[in-house]
Design an enzyme around this catalytic site. Structure first.
Site, PDB file in Angstrom:
ATOM      1  N   LYS A 154      32.426  48.487  48.650  1.00 39.60           N
ATOM      2  CA  LYS A 154      33.107  47.202  48.458  1.00 39.60           C
ATOM      3  C   LYS A 154      34.439  47.229  49.200  1.00 39.60           C
ATOM      4  O   LYS A 154      35.259  48.134  48.989  1.00 39.60           O
ATOM      5  CB  LYS A 154      33.303  46.974  46.958  1.00 39.60           C
ATOM      6  CG  LYS A 154      33.569  45.536  46.572  1.00 39.60           C
ATOM      7  CD  LYS A 154      33.543  45.407  45.055  1.00 39.60           C
ATOM      8  CE  LYS A 154      33.850  44.013  44.594  1.00 39.60           C
ATOM      9  NZ  LYS A 154      34.055  43.960  43.143  1.00 39.60           N
TER      10      LYS A 154
HETATM   11  O1  G3P Z   1      34.028  40.209  40.286  1.00 44.67           O
HETATM   12  C1  G3P Z   1      35.406  40.064  40.444  1.00 44.67           C
HETATM   13  C2  G3P Z   1      36.030  40.099  39.100  1.00 44.67           C
HETATM   14  O2  G3P Z   1      36.039  41.374  38.560  1.00 44.67           O
HETATM   15  C3  G3P Z   1      37.340  39.459  39.010  1.00 44.67           C
HETATM   16  O3  G3P Z   1      37.286  38.766  37.844  1.00 44.67           O
HETATM   17  O4  G3P Z   1      38.163  37.599  35.924  1.00 44.67           O
HETATM   18  O5  G3P Z   1      39.591  39.286  37.135  1.00 44.67           O
HETATM   19  O6  G3P Z   1      39.080  37.091  38.170  1.00 44.67           O
HETATM   20  P1  G3P Z   1      38.612  38.146  37.252  1.00 44.67           P
END
Ligand code: G3P
Length: 218
Positions: free
Chosen positions: A88
């Protein structure tokens, strides 16, 4: 649409795997830090455990480096842990160069932190296996995360790019449905959002009646 779970928590990954609906896992440095793994050996062991649970599914492991050489070094080591590992990489200039590097070596990549169709275009041109538009974080700033997913899907289909659109930063169950409608290839979700798909009051009510009636026969 494939379901990935967006966590490094082994219990949650196992729970989703036991439901029989899990196609893969995505992690990021924040999610890894949350489960308390410290040091490269512990990080590597954790990724191996995740790969064992998902049994053949893709597992995104994010590099910490921000320069091209560092990304290549880290990504190469991560990919060597297990053939399920997808490297990634952030959608930066160095990240796009690294996507191309790994594509040429036949190593899968997930280009992350994508917030525009232009970024998604570069990721696809460089040969990313997955591109991760962040739905929730766009919604957080009064933008439209699902609309970006739909735009990327449309552009990839129109021009024949094979990069899979992996809707990320999914915050709730309705996001999953909207990404499904938008044509996302994959949604990576918290366990709670996946479990929310099961909720329906008529299912609960119907089950209550069936249980009550079944008792009449015993
Ligand atoms: O898949 C990306 C994710 O982990 C980010 O999520 O909720 O931190 O924006 P968030």
């Amino acid at each position: 649409m494939k379901f990935f779970i967006d966590t490094a928590d082994l219990e949650q990954i196992q729970e989703a795997q036991d439901m029989g609906i899990l196609d893969g896992v995505t992690t990021n440095p924040s999610l890894m830090a949350k489960v308390g793994v410290k040091g490269q050996d512990a990080i590597n062991e954790h990724y191996k455990k995740i790969c064992d649970i998902v049994k053949g599914g893709d597992v995104s492991a994010e590099v910490f480096a921000t320069d091209f050489e560092g990304m290549v070094k880290e990504g190469t080591a991560l990919a060597a842990l297990n053939k399920q590992i997808v490297v990634k990489l952030p959608c930066t200039k160095a990240g796009i160069k690294a996507v191309k590097y790994f594509h040429d070596k036949g190593i899968k990549t997930n280009c992350t932190l994508v917030f525009s169709v232009g970024q998604a275009l570069l990721a696809a041109k460089a040969g990313a296996t997955y591109v991760s538009p962040f739905v929730g974080r766009l919604d957080d700033i009064s933008s439209d995360g699902v609309a970006l997913v739909a735009h990327i899907v449309e552009v990839y289909r129109e021009y024949g790019y094979t990069t899979q659109v992996l809707a990320a930063s999914i915050r709730h169950t309705q996001h999953i449905i909207e990404c499904l409608d938008a044509g996302a290839d994959v949604a990576t979700c918290p366990l709670k959002a996946i479990e929310g798909l099961l909720n329906h009051p008529l299912t609960d009510k119907g089950l209550e009646t069936f249980i009550a009636d079944s008792k009449k026969m015993i």
